[in-house]
Design a protein around this motif. Structure first.
Motif, mmCIF file in Angstrom:
data_model
loop_
_atom_site.group_PDB
_atom_site.id
_atom_site.type_symbol
_atom_site.label_atom_id
_atom_site.label_comp_id
_atom_site.label_asym_id
_atom_site.label_seq_id
_atom_site.Cartn_x
_atom_site.Cartn_y
_atom_site.Cartn_z
ATOM 1 N N PRO A 131 0.816 -1.217 0.000
ATOM 2 C CA PRO A 131 0.000 0.000 0.000
ATOM 3 C C PRO A 131 0.849 1.267 0.000
ATOM 4 C CG PRO A 131 -0.834 -1.568 1.598
ATOM 5 C CD PRO A 131 0.489 -2.103 1.137
ATOM 6 N N SER A 132 0.410 2.250 -0.758
ATOM 7 C CA SER A 132 1.075 3.548 -0.769
ATOM 8 C C SER A 132 0.506 4.420 0.340
ATOM 9 C CB SER A 132 0.891 4.229 -2.132
ATOM 10 O OG SER A 132 1.527 3.486 -3.153
ATOM 11 N N ARG A 133 1.165 5.544 0.603
ATOM 12 C CA ARG A 133 0.731 6.445 1.674
ATOM 13 C C ARG A 133 -0.125 7.597 1.143
ATOM 14 N NH1 ARG A 133 4.711 6.556 5.797
ATOM 15 N NH2 ARG A 133 5.390 4.420 6.255
ATOM 16 N N THR A 134 0.224 8.117 -0.040
ATOM 17 C CA THR A 134 -0.430 9.334 -0.522
ATOM 18 C C THR A 134 -1.173 9.151 -1.845
ATOM 19 O OG1 THR A 134 1.517 10.114 -1.753
ATOM 20 C CG2 THR A 134 1.383 10.698 0.577
ATOM 21 N N VAL A 135 -1.033 7.984 -2.481
ATOM 22 C CA VAL A 135 -1.703 7.727 -3.759
ATOM 23 C C VAL A 135 -2.374 6.362 -3.714
ATOM 24 C CG1 VAL A 135 -0.101 9.179 -5.072
ATOM 25 C CG2 VAL A 135 0.388 6.732 -4.800
ATOM 26 N N ARG A 136 -3.281 6.114 -4.648
ATOM 27 C CA ARG A 136 -4.024 4.865 -4.653
ATOM 28 C C ARG A 136 -3.247 3.677 -5.239
ATOM 29 N NH1 ARG A 136 -9.418 4.756 -3.800
ATOM 30 N NH2 ARG A 136 -9.707 3.165 -5.402
ATOM 31 N N PRO A 137 -2.499 3.839 -6.317
ATOM 32 C CA PRO A 137 -1.761 2.682 -6.848
ATOM 33 C C PRO A 137 -0.744 2.159 -5.835
ATOM 34 C CG PRO A 137 -1.873 4.437 -8.481
ATOM 35 C CD PRO A 137 -2.338 5.023 -7.188
ATOM 36 N N PRO A 138 -0.538 0.852 -5.789
ATOM 37 C CA PRO A 138 0.406 0.280 -4.820
ATOM 38 C C PRO A 138 1.856 0.429 -5.261
ATOM 39 C CG PRO A 138 -0.511 -1.455 -6.159
ATOM 40 C CD PRO A 138 -1.222 -0.200 -6.576
ATOM 41 N N ARG A 139 2.739 0.319 -4.287
ATOM 42 C CA ARG A 139 4.176 0.269 -4.558
ATOM 43 C C ARG A 139 4.582 -1.179 -4.833
ATOM 44 N NH1 ARG A 139 6.567 2.149 0.790
ATOM 45 N NH2 ARG A 139 4.511 1.768 1.682
ATOM 46 N N ALA A 141 6.855 -3.836 -3.478
ATOM 47 C CA ALA A 141 7.547 -4.018 -2.205
ATOM 48 C C ALA A 141 9.025 -4.330 -2.376
ATOM 49 C CB ALA A 141 6.865 -5.125 -1.400
ATOM 50 N N GLN A 142 9.383 -5.103 -3.396
ATOM 51 C CA GLN A 142 10.774 -5.529 -3.563
ATOM 52 C C GLN A 142 11.682 -4.462 -4.153
ATOM 53 O OE1 GLN A 142 8.034 -7.220 -4.498
ATOM 54 N NE2 GLN A 142 8.349 -9.440 -4.460
ATOM 55 N N CYS A 143 11.141 -3.389 -4.685
ATOM 56 C CA CYS A 143 11.979 -2.350 -5.293
ATOM 57 C C CYS A 143 12.620 -1.472 -4.214
ATOM 58 C CB CYS A 143 11.165 -1.479 -6.237
ATOM 59 S SG CYS A 143 10.786 -2.272 -7.808
ATOM 60 N N PRO A 144 13.932 -1.254 -4.279
ATOM 61 C CA PRO A 144 14.617 -0.462 -3.247
ATOM 62 C C PRO A 144 14.196 0.999 -3.196
ATOM 63 C CG PRO A 144 16.177 -1.846 -4.440
ATOM 64 C CD PRO A 144 14.891 -1.893 -5.202
ATOM 65 N N LEU A 145 13.749 1.564 -4.305
ATOM 66 C CA LEU A 145 13.277 2.954 -4.336
ATOM 67 C C LEU A 145 11.870 3.003 -4.911
ATOM 68 C CD1 LEU A 145 16.215 5.273 -5.526
ATOM 69 C CD2 LEU A 145 14.926 5.425 -3.391
ATOM 70 N N GLN A 146 10.988 3.754 -4.221
ATOM 71 C CA GLN A 146 9.600 3.871 -4.649
ATOM 72 C C GLN A 146 9.196 5.338 -4.501
ATOM 73 O OE1 GLN A 146 8.252 1.616 -1.428
ATOM 74 N NE2 GLN A 146 8.990 -0.361 -2.172
ATOM 75 N N LEU A 147 8.726 5.935 -5.584
ATOM 76 C CA LEU A 147 8.364 7.347 -5.586
ATOM 77 C C LEU A 147 6.866 7.485 -5.819
ATOM 78 C CD1 LEU A 147 11.184 8.674 -7.980
ATOM 79 C CD2 LEU A 147 11.367 8.112 -5.554
ATOM 80 N N GLU A 148 6.127 7.904 -4.809
ATOM 81 C CA GLU A 148 4.708 8.186 -4.988
ATOM 82 C C GLU A 148 4.589 9.542 -5.666
ATOM 83 O OE1 GLU A 148 2.414 7.776 -1.427
ATOM 84 O OE2 GLU A 148 3.488 5.966 -0.781
ATOM 85 N N ALA A 149 3.735 9.623 -6.688
ATOM 86 C CA ALA A 149 3.687 10.852 -7.473
ATOM 87 C C ALA A 149 2.298 11.074 -8.064
ATOM 88 C CB ALA A 149 4.727 10.794 -8.597
ATOM 89 N N SER A 150 2.122 12.256 -8.655
ATOM 90 C CA SER A 150 0.891 12.603 -9.333
ATOM 91 C C SER A 150 1.235 13.277 -10.656
ATOM 92 C CB SER A 150 0.051 13.546 -8.465
ATOM 93 O OG SER A 150 -1.159 13.894 -9.116
ATOM 94 N N ARG A 170 5.487 13.057 -4.523
ATOM 95 C CA ARG A 170 4.884 13.404 -3.233
ATOM 96 C C ARG A 170 5.647 12.803 -2.055
ATOM 97 N NH1 ARG A 170 -1.602 12.237 -3.905
ATOM 98 N NH2 ARG A 170 -2.072 13.736 -5.598
ATOM 99 N N MET A 171 6.135 11.576 -2.228
ATOM 100 C CA MET A 171 6.804 10.881 -1.124
ATOM 101 C C MET A 171 7.781 9.870 -1.689
ATOM 102 S SD MET A 171 5.028 8.889 2.127
ATOM 103 C CE MET A 171 4.379 10.441 2.765
ATOM 104 N N VAL A 172 8.938 9.733 -1.019
ATOM 105 C CA VAL A 172 9.973 8.797 -1.445
ATOM 106 C C VAL A 172 10.167 7.744 -0.366
ATOM 107 C CG1 VAL A 172 12.405 8.522 -2.089
ATOM 108 C CG2 VAL A 172 11.137 10.574 -2.812
ATOM 109 N N HIS A 173 10.150 6.482 -0.758
ATOM 110 C CA HIS A 173 10.417 5.374 0.151
ATOM 111 C C HIS A 173 11.718 4.709 -0.302
ATOM 112 C CE1 HIS A 173 6.219 5.623 1.579
ATOM 113 N NE2 HIS A 173 5.936 5.832 0.291
#
Length: 219
Positions: A131-139, A141-150, A170-173
């Protein structure tokens, strides 16, 4: 039988020796770009996951180049939220499992002949949605970098065959193992993106140097 001709590696090409160049007409120009797994939301609320290799960053904006007829472009035109997942070099097989799949049914005529419809992209690639924090599409999990965006702006490229997307992050994991302890910085000696180099997969080689603007340790 003649022995195969071995092409020189990049390291073997000396920068101080000029060579007479030849003029060529390559079919593609993927001259070494990072691979991205793009997650978007389908009309029924399910997730689409698509590999792509036309992405670059400008500050907190990521510019993406997508096929006009793909499911990702269709989704973003209606639902602008997305996640830009960056896999590591060792994950190239998972990326390649996604390569011949499309979320469009029927398969668009512009797609490669070997392309087939697959509604469950995560399952087909043995990847886990998170689950993402700020957007509906999921991240991924296995990817070392995940960028939630619009997606803030979407439009055609000059050829009309592609769509250019300007997405605001919006947010970087980040996997904590690739972060410089006690900072907000990615450690470039611990993180290597998966590179798409003329339709072949590569990782980065050893560090050669650093920019004068670097804010991470330089040893």
């Amino acid at each position: 039988m003649n022995a195969p001709i071995t092409a020189p590696t990049t390291a073997a090409i000396r920068s101080d020796v000029a060579a007479e160049h030849v003029t060529i007409t390559p079919s593609i120009l993927y001259f070494g770009t990072p691979v991205v797994l793009l997650s978007t939301e389908n009309e029924d609320g399910s997730a689409n996951l698509a590999p792509m290799s036309s992405a670059w960053a400008l500050g907190q904006t990521i510019v993406l180049g997508l096929g006009r007829d793909g499911q990702s472009a269709r989704n973003l035109a209606a639902r602008p939220e997305l996640v830009i997942n960056l896999p590591a070099p060792a994950q190239w097989r998972e990326v390649e499992r996604l390569a011949p799949l499309t979320g469009r049914d029927p398969v668009p005529a512009s797609k490669h002949a070997g392309c087939r419809f697959e509604p469950d992209k995560f399952g087909a690639a043995a990847l886990r949605p998170e689950p993402s924090r700020t957007v509906r599409p999921p991240r991924v999990a296995q990817c070392p970098l995940q960028l939630e965006a619009s997606a803030a702006r979407i439009g055609p490229d000059v050829s009309g065959a592609f769509v250019i997307v300007e997405a605001v992050v919006r947010m970087v994991h980040a996997d904590p193992r690739i972060v410089v302890p006690g900072t907000q910085h990615i450690d470039p000696q611990r993180w290597s993106p998966l590179i798409y180099n003329f339709r072949h997969y590569f990782g980065l080689g050893p560090q050669l140097g650093h920019s004068y603007r670097s804010e991470t340790p330089r040893d």
